[in-house]
Design a protein around this motif. Sequence first.
Motif, mmCIF file in Angstrom:
data_model
loop_
_atom_site.group_PDB
_atom_site.id
_atom_site.type_symbol
_atom_site.label_atom_id
_atom_site.label_comp_id
_atom_site.label_asym_id
_atom_site.label_seq_id
_atom_site.Cartn_x
_atom_site.Cartn_y
_atom_site.Cartn_z
ATOM 1 N N GLY A 6 15.635 6.751 2.392
ATOM 2 C CA GLY A 6 16.524 6.732 3.541
ATOM 3 C C GLY A 6 17.994 6.752 3.227
ATOM 4 N N TYR A 7 18.366 6.848 1.937
ATOM 5 C CA TYR A 7 19.787 6.762 1.596
ATOM 6 C C TYR A 7 20.521 8.082 1.805
ATOM 7 N N LEU A 8 19.864 9.205 1.545
ATOM 8 C CA LEU A 8 20.503 10.507 1.712
ATOM 9 C C LEU A 8 20.391 11.002 3.140
ATOM 10 N N TRP A 16 17.264 19.352 -1.256
ATOM 11 C CA TRP A 16 16.734 19.097 -2.601
ATOM 12 C C TRP A 16 15.246 19.370 -2.676
ATOM 13 N N TYR A 17 14.539 19.207 -1.578
ATOM 14 C CA TYR A 17 13.126 19.607 -1.549
ATOM 15 C C TYR A 17 13.002 21.119 -1.759
ATOM 16 N N LEU A 94 6.947 10.031 -9.804
ATOM 17 C CA LEU A 94 7.876 9.636 -8.742
ATOM 18 C C LEU A 94 7.157 9.384 -7.416
ATOM 19 N N ILE A 95 6.115 10.153 -7.133
ATOM 20 C CA ILE A 95 5.330 9.905 -5.918
ATOM 21 C C ILE A 95 4.651 8.544 -6.005
ATOM 22 N N PHE A 96 4.027 8.277 -7.142
ATOM 23 C CA PHE A 96 3.342 6.990 -7.334
ATOM 24 C C PHE A 96 4.330 5.836 -7.207
ATOM 25 N N ILE A 106 10.126 8.784 -0.486
ATOM 26 C CA ILE A 106 9.563 10.092 -0.153
ATOM 27 C C ILE A 106 10.644 11.022 0.389
ATOM 28 N N THR A 107 11.545 10.506 1.214
ATOM 29 C CA THR A 107 12.614 11.365 1.743
ATOM 30 C C THR A 107 13.547 11.819 0.624
ATOM 31 N N THR A 108 13.731 10.999 -0.383
ATOM 32 C CA THR A 108 14.635 11.346 -1.489
ATOM 33 C C THR A 108 13.884 11.913 -2.700
ATOM 34 N N LEU A 109 12.598 12.197 -2.518
ATOM 35 C CA LEU A 109 11.775 12.672 -3.625
ATOM 36 C C LEU A 109 12.309 13.974 -4.217
ATOM 37 N N GLY A 110 12.724 14.901 -3.362
ATOM 38 C CA GLY A 110 13.239 16.179 -3.850
ATOM 39 C C GLY A 110 14.449 15.991 -4.750
#
Length: 231
Positions: A6-8, A16-17, A94-96, A106-110
């Motif tokens: 939620g930071y970005l 980024w995704y 990173l998903i784990f 998850i939102t910043t995963l990309g």
Amino acid sequence: MHIMEGYLPPQWCVFWYIVSAPFIIYGVYILNRQVKENRETLSLLAVSGAFIFLLSSLKLPSPVAGSCSHPTGTGLSTVLFGPIITCVLSLIVLIFQALFMAHGGITTLGANVFSMGIAGPLLGYAVYRLGKAVNLNIFVNIFLVTAVADLFTYVVTAIELAVAVPLQGGFVFSFETFFAIYAITQIPLAILEGVLIALVFKYIIQSRADILVKLGVLTQEQITKIMGSFS
């Protein structure tokens, strides 16, 4: 480095995704081919993924809001399997971590995949190829690959934060501020990580040199020469 959930802003999460997606898609293809052609490399794939997970889970508090400091663990995989497979291993880790450890999101995963799993390994691999071209000592080369991949991950993270949540001084001021703060912890961490991965690589040479030859990381002549230097 893990930017928290939620930071970005949403538009940067999507951006980024999109940027990371082609690397992941191609990486999955290369990884599947690698497993089918060289089943015996599964153990090294597992070890490489484990190092990424273990080292990147060592979360240290960072003064940079919404982020943290830690080693990345991508150097070993970058040398053994290249940067494209490394990005897939990083994605899985990173998903784990996002789902079960509240580390990243998850939102910043990309964004996290791009900095740790793509940008860092790509530059690290370029350093590795250059080191091989000039016949640099393999252990020095491994050290440099690991340290560069670690530090460049944080350069890219600082860029991601500077463009998405800039400080009042603008992009350049924001980037300089973010990376200067990261550097306090990351320079010593990168050095320690480089030494650790070089020692792990030495162990792999001593225990499973045959796989390194099959992967094209070292030739049998190079293995014999290195083993001789251990005596």
